[in-house]
Design an enzyme around this catalytic site. Sequence first.
Site, mmCIF file in Angstrom:
data_model
loop_
_atom_site.group_PDB
_atom_site.id
_atom_site.type_symbol
_atom_site.label_atom_id
_atom_site.label_comp_id
_atom_site.label_asym_id
_atom_site.label_seq_id
_atom_site.Cartn_x
_atom_site.Cartn_y
_atom_site.Cartn_z
ATOM 1 N N SER A 186 0.785 -1.234 0.000
ATOM 2 C CA SER A 186 0.000 0.000 0.000
ATOM 3 C C SER A 186 0.813 1.279 0.000
ATOM 4 O O SER A 186 0.314 2.333 -0.411
ATOM 5 C CB SER A 186 -0.944 0.008 1.210
ATOM 6 O OG SER A 186 -0.209 -0.048 2.417
ATOM 7 N N HIS A 214 -5.357 -4.088 -1.049
ATOM 8 C CA HIS A 214 -5.136 -3.038 -2.044
ATOM 9 C C HIS A 214 -5.087 -3.591 -3.463
ATOM 10 O O HIS A 214 -4.835 -2.844 -4.406
ATOM 11 C CB HIS A 214 -3.847 -2.275 -1.721
ATOM 12 C CG HIS A 214 -3.954 -1.448 -0.481
ATOM 13 N ND1 HIS A 214 -4.388 -0.141 -0.474
ATOM 14 C CD2 HIS A 214 -3.707 -1.758 0.818
ATOM 15 C CE1 HIS A 214 -4.388 0.323 0.762
ATOM 16 N NE2 HIS A 214 -3.986 -0.641 1.559
ATOM 17 N N LYS A 244 -11.870 -0.470 0.916
ATOM 18 C CA LYS A 244 -11.073 0.336 -0.008
ATOM 19 C C LYS A 244 -11.786 0.416 -1.362
ATOM 20 O O LYS A 244 -12.700 1.198 -1.515
ATOM 21 C CB LYS A 244 -9.649 -0.211 -0.072
ATOM 22 C CG LYS A 244 -8.960 -0.042 1.284
ATOM 23 C CD LYS A 244 -7.584 -0.598 1.346
ATOM 24 C CE LYS A 244 -6.909 -0.260 2.678
ATOM 25 N NZ LYS A 244 -7.588 -0.807 3.858
#
Length: 396
Positions: A186, A214, A244
Amino acid sequence: MSNKTLNLFLKDSLNSLKKDGLYNEIQILNGSNESVINIDGKKFINLSSNNYLGFTTHKTIMEKSIEAIEKYGVGAGAVRTINGTLLIHDELEKEIANFKGTEDAIAFQSGFNCNIGVISSVMMKGDCIFSDELNHASIIDGCRLSGAKIVRYKHNDMKDLEEKILEAKNSLDFNKGMIITDGVFSMDGDVVNLPLLVKVAEKYDLITYVDDSHGTGVMGNGAGTCKHFSLQDKIDFQMGTLSKAIGVVGGYVAGSKLLIDYLKVKARPFLFSTSLTPASAAAALEAIRILNFSIEPVQRLWENGNYFKRGLKNLGFNIGKSETPITPCIIGDENKTQAFSKKLFENGVYAKAIVFPTVSKGTGRIRNMPTAQHSKDILDEALSIYEKIGKELEVI
């Protein structure tokens, strides 16, 4: 009356953090987390959000969330094992399994407590975990809680990983062994060398665990890093977050039916914490269904990410070795990194400084996250401000 010893400790610690450029100020958003945000009545170009696909304000996803509240209420009412498992939770887990190409899946309240609960429920004293040195904090904490021996290998270095495995086999008497890694890292935006990692794992009969928080919604046309490499059937634990690219909140593990059955009776956050709200589960379910139907949001994310990355690189900034839309602007010195972020804020760009302990000392950076929502005009404006400040602070 407050404890004087505690207060002295807190004040000294905070002063030390501020002196070293490691103190982080938290701003409050007066509205939703989009490409342009409002703080104290002022508009800012937002380059700090993990809302990769803009799903936090997607109209259909919001509607599904509201419908779930009307049907189930605002909370699940209990832990999953008592009577807190609702139909919407079951539907979400089936959709995650389908999305990830696995037999089954289990949903948690957050990605952090997913890693803590899952790693420590499977690995234990007498076992050995081989962990990438740049793995997320939740992985590190989960490994520590497990009681297993932890062996760190150099970042994404499969040669070093194999050497560490051989050393451990010669010097340690361990039962199970696990290789654990982020799919997309990340803070640097690089991607795990999964094909080689899988070869090493198979050679030494080691469990594989990929945290794709991610990578989900980003890699593999949105389905993640494992599918990007067509290795979903080779990974024992596909872990990810729903907070996310999915745009909501929560975590999950996708894997075999046997694994998920085990986690449902052993993972402590699942057993002892109330389940995801119905609204969150329904929103995440709809987001995944959208990704199964169309890759257009993912394509826009990559287009914007590549555009902004080229812009920063052409200006002379150090963007590291990112292979994804995550775009670090590496400054180095912590105080200079904080000053750069402050200057960006003063000029209308919200991009936070990332310093130790999130990254190693001396590698402070601004972590930029262009999303599918950004327009080229907005990104051009941000690049112009970056150029101005970069020259002012003699970074470029």
